[in-house]
Design an enzyme around this catalytic site. Sequence first.
Site, PDB file in Angstrom:
ATOM      1  N   ILE A  20       0.822  -1.200   0.000  1.00 43.53           N
ATOM      2  CA  ILE A  20       0.000   0.000   0.000  1.00 43.53           C
ATOM      3  C   ILE A  20       0.865   1.263   0.000  1.00 43.53           C
ATOM      4  O   ILE A  20       0.563   2.245  -0.687  1.00 43.53           O
ATOM      5  CB  ILE A  20      -0.948  -0.003   1.206  1.00 43.53           C
ATOM      6  CG1 ILE A  20      -2.014  -1.101   1.045  1.00 43.53           C
ATOM      7  CG2 ILE A  20      -1.610   1.353   1.402  1.00 43.53           C
ATOM      8  CD1 ILE A  20      -2.869  -1.324   2.284  1.00 43.53           C
ATOM      9  N   TYR A 157      -2.036  -7.993  15.323  1.00 42.47           N
ATOM     10  CA  TYR A 157      -2.374  -7.060  14.249  1.00 42.47           C
ATOM     11  C   TYR A 157      -3.694  -6.351  14.553  1.00 42.47           C
ATOM     12  O   TYR A 157      -3.806  -5.125  14.433  1.00 42.47           O
ATOM     13  CB  TYR A 157      -2.463  -7.824  12.930  1.00 42.47           C
ATOM     14  CG  TYR A 157      -2.727  -6.977  11.718  1.00 42.47           C
ATOM     15  CD1 TYR A 157      -1.695  -6.287  11.087  1.00 42.47           C
ATOM     16  CD2 TYR A 157      -4.009  -6.877  11.163  1.00 42.47           C
ATOM     17  CE1 TYR A 157      -1.920  -5.522   9.956  1.00 42.47           C
ATOM     18  CE2 TYR A 157      -4.241  -6.116  10.033  1.00 42.47           C
ATOM     19  CZ  TYR A 157      -3.202  -5.438   9.437  1.00 42.47           C
ATOM     20  OH  TYR A 157      -3.442  -4.678   8.324  1.00 42.47           O
TER      21      TYR A 157
END
Length: 329
Positions: A20, A157
């Site tokens: 990204i 995460y």
Amino acid sequence: MMRNQLRDAVVVVTGASSGIGRATAHAFARAGATLVLAARREEALKDALQECERLGGCGIVVPTDVGEAEQVDRLCDTAVERYGRLDIWVNNAAVTLFGRLEETPRDAYEKVIQTNLLGCVNGARAAIRQFRDQGHGRLINVSSMVAHAGQPFTSAYVTSKWGIRGLSECLRMELADAPDIHVSTILPASIDTPLFQRAANYVGQSAKAMTPIYPPEKVAAAIVHAARYRMREHFVGNSGRLVAAIRTLAPPLGEKMMERKVNSDHFIQELPIEPGSGNLFDSRGDGAVHGGWIERGYGSPSGGRKGLALVLGLAVALPLALYACHRRA
């Protein structure tokens, strides 16, 4: 800087060496921005900058481990010393780990939190200080759809991404006295990046992106949009919106659906692997933007059918959840 004008804007992007972050650097370069690219891998950053220059941007690279506050302060200072200001800061750097909480090494688990959440804190602290000094700026924090709906085997995460979303919300309130400083949160769904191949993994099976899978360029476009226009939170991918909605309206149903989805679609059963820390402590990889999941058919068409089934299932479950809530009321 006009709110819809990015030409010559000074933009810091962390995690810019791949995925990204690299796609975001490309998108800002196309808009003519001046880039300050940060990640642990200097050679990958240099390659990314060359790509950005061919696309119409310019800038510098600053090798940075965002989990180290001193390095992030140096990143900010370098940008301001070189260009005299800082217009946009994108907190994007992230790593991940697969495994049950009790089966993952403590240092690996803490490294995910340090990089993702404390890295975002470090970036926000440095950027906001500069924004206040100059009177304007845009902070864009890349969180995840899992900040609205948890999932098994990725608790480090998920915890970090929930924290990032909460941090952004707090900062928007703290910055109420600074009307020209804005904080946006980007919430991507499952994205076709190399994150999964490079992850720490203590499950024993190779991890992959869950369907439906969206291209990283879609996230990059959302980040650039947040740089142009004031926005609070933005989901990238309808699956994220639907998962968040069903998790909010019917938590037990949402948790059960996510549990089954992860168990059936987040691992490649026929590809066992040895436990390992991936890129947590040793940055690695080729700087790729894409993970190859869509290209290999995991996202479409065969993989896409699983994603479509999820979306359709949520579309059916949502009104049922609303009805159940209404009946309880």
